[in-house]
Design an enzyme around this catalytic site. Sequence first.
Site, PDB file in Angstrom:
ATOM      1  CD1 TRP B 106      -2.080  -2.327   1.550  1.00 61.28           C
ATOM      2  CD2 TRP B 106      -3.031  -1.143  -0.104  1.00 61.28           C
ATOM      3  NE1 TRP B 106      -3.087  -3.087   1.000  1.00 61.28           N
ATOM      4  CE2 TRP B 106      -3.690  -2.393  -0.010  1.00 61.28           C
ATOM      5  CE3 TRP B 106      -3.443  -0.239  -1.083  1.00 61.28           C
ATOM      6  CZ2 TRP B 106      -4.752  -2.752  -0.864  1.00 61.28           C
ATOM      7  CZ3 TRP B 106      -4.498  -0.590  -1.925  1.00 61.28           C
ATOM      8  CH2 TRP B 106      -5.133  -1.837  -1.803  1.00 61.28           C
ATOM      9  CG  ASP B 176      -3.636   4.027   3.950  1.00 55.94           C
ATOM     10  OD1 ASP B 176      -4.689   3.885   4.614  1.00 55.94           O
ATOM     11  OD2 ASP B 176      -3.389   3.364   2.922  1.00 55.94           O
ATOM     12  CE  LYS B 200      -8.427  -2.485   4.388  1.00 53.12           C
ATOM     13  NZ  LYS B 200      -8.637  -3.687   3.607  1.00 53.12           N
TER      14      LYS B 200
END
Lengths: 364, 364
Positions: B106, B176, B200
């Site tokens: 990511w 993030d 999530k």
Amino acid sequence: MGTDTYRAHNFSAGPAALPTEVLEQARDEMLNWQDRGLSVMEISHRNPAYMAVAKEAEQDLRDLLSIPDNYRVIFMSGGATSQFAMVPLNLLGNGGRADYVDTGHWSLKAIREGGRFGEVNVVCSSEEQSYTTIPDRSEWKLDPEAAYVHYTPNETIGGLEFMDIPDVGDVPLVADMSSTILSRSLDVSKYGVIYAGAQKNIGQAGITVVIIRDDLLGKAADACPTLWNYQQVADNDSMLNTPPTFALYICGLVFKWLKRQGGVEAMEKINKRKAEKLYKAIDSSDFYSNPIDPRYRSWMNVPFRLKSDDFNAEFLQEAEKAGLLNLKGHRAVGGMRASIYNAVSEDSVDALISFMAEFERKHD
Amino acid sequence: MGTDTYRAHNFSAGPAALPTEVLEQARDEMLNWQDRGLSVMEISHRNPAYMAVAKEAEQDLRDLLSIPDNYRVIFMSGGATSQFAMVPLNLLGNGGRADYVDTGHWSLKAIREGGRFGEVNVVCSSEEQSYTTIPDRSEWKLDPEAAYVHYTPNETIGGLEFMDIPDVGDVPLVADMSSTILSRSLDVSKYGVIYAGAQKNIGQAGITVVIIRDDLLGKAADACPTLWNYQQVADNDSMLNTPPTFALYICGLVFKWLKRQGGVEAMEKINKRKAEKLYKAIDSSDFYSNPIDPRYRSWMNVPFRLKSDDFNAEFLQEAEKAGLLNLKGHRAVGGMRASIYNAVSEDSVDALISFMAEFERKHD
């Protein structure tokens, strides 16, 4: 939960009413979808079970609108407003100009945002008529070199709708169909790009459908964010990143519901009947009025004024008591607005007409 | 619907498990929210009843994370991936450069997209260690003139997590936090921008939380789409356009659920225990292994390999039979991955550990 749960008559302009059957299915599957022991919102978008949902949603939409094979269908996060930037970012390349038709609030928003990403030419406007009509096609000053012509087939706030597809020659026609898509039959082949936020006739807020002719892909500006690049999203089956999975699932349920109703052709008949009887009730009364050119009155959004604005508060209060919700007009227009999308039944329209007659009888 | 609906143990990396109580409430209110005769997804975001939902969601998040008053909280359409473009478009202005920390999948995606909108400097990388560790802070080549330093506190795919907040001096730190937010206590004041896709630890896919220090607003590039402009979204209380109303409602239910559990501090204790017992089960076996530097093992995403990949298919099949779902590792890493977010109970972790022990006994 019983199936006789109270459901109001919901005339919200959006996020708008959804079919009760769709909500019932979403409710019944909420904790245990497909007997998997989880919700559809708790599963990866890469899971084959979910990918089947996404694929079916696309196919059902293709069936409903008879979308030709040379058009791609993508589902994107966000609402139609994000397309006001996405369309020029994808179609103007790193320069170029576009034509825009101005028929009201949403046209203007598209024009303003579009102008941030390229040269925008307003080819006609009915602003001087307070957006109560559509300028004759013969008056449009089209640019044959424009990258596209953008228009808003149905102005949700004004209650103004195109009854025919304007002929713009070979320049691709781009349409914000948020509040008209799936309400009547549609010749997709006349368009370059169709986009529609879901929260009127498709599903919940937060997802937008884009239908794009494939020769228009691949023209994005360098400044176009990757996730907003139609080509990249299309090439990844709308799964370039995690899509709004539950929102897409709801779209899919609505598409199946539409098929069960007989498709867009069947909805068109019902919608025409609903709109005609509501406008007739307004026109046959001296108490209610609608300002829109009768040639262009929206089937989906019916604004109307009472004899005096002094009655507005009481009208809304009494309506709410009678289970008729969300009738307050947009502040830009005032008065009332009944949005009568696909999921608003003819019964709801009949209930509104009865209520309006009774209110008039008591107050005229 | 009974309350004894079958619920599997769901280890999905995202969209991930949600608290059963949250789904039950969403189910029970689906057709008739607040006794209004409509679903929360069928009402305008401008309706005071809905605006109260949005306001409460923000306040509950502020309470949970003790967000200081000089930070704005906004909810945006789409996932964290869209922030990979939004962050540079909002913080780099029409030029400028930024530092990025590379600790895995990511991070790299953020770096690649960031580089499309400004000058990006990768200050350190653990790529040579296959992203099994985090480069020591002393090795980072920070630029004191950078507009921000971006990092990924928890790498969802690799299973690598920062246990402390890196000191980057006066340069704003951007994180993030998609797969770690709300899993443990957090000092928001150390950050310039925190963003997190909801799917999530917060809710369903299609909505992202952004927490931004207010002095960082108003620096957007000319090319920033209006709907992506943090300042404009913040100034309009996340309602610059129609937000994903149902997704935000679900976030709100999750925040209330977290408060009932005792907040982030209580979750931290449970999450620490869940992670420690699962890593202990892996470490105390010769059959299972986890490659991550023990100092940086993620509390949320626990990848593990079996003694031989030949057992993988059977492991997944048997697990599924036992009601343990979505354990397949990401293709970039292979093996298995158990994502044990807030909504995954300690019971589910215990069930997984028991299953793993039994599987080992039969196959070792």
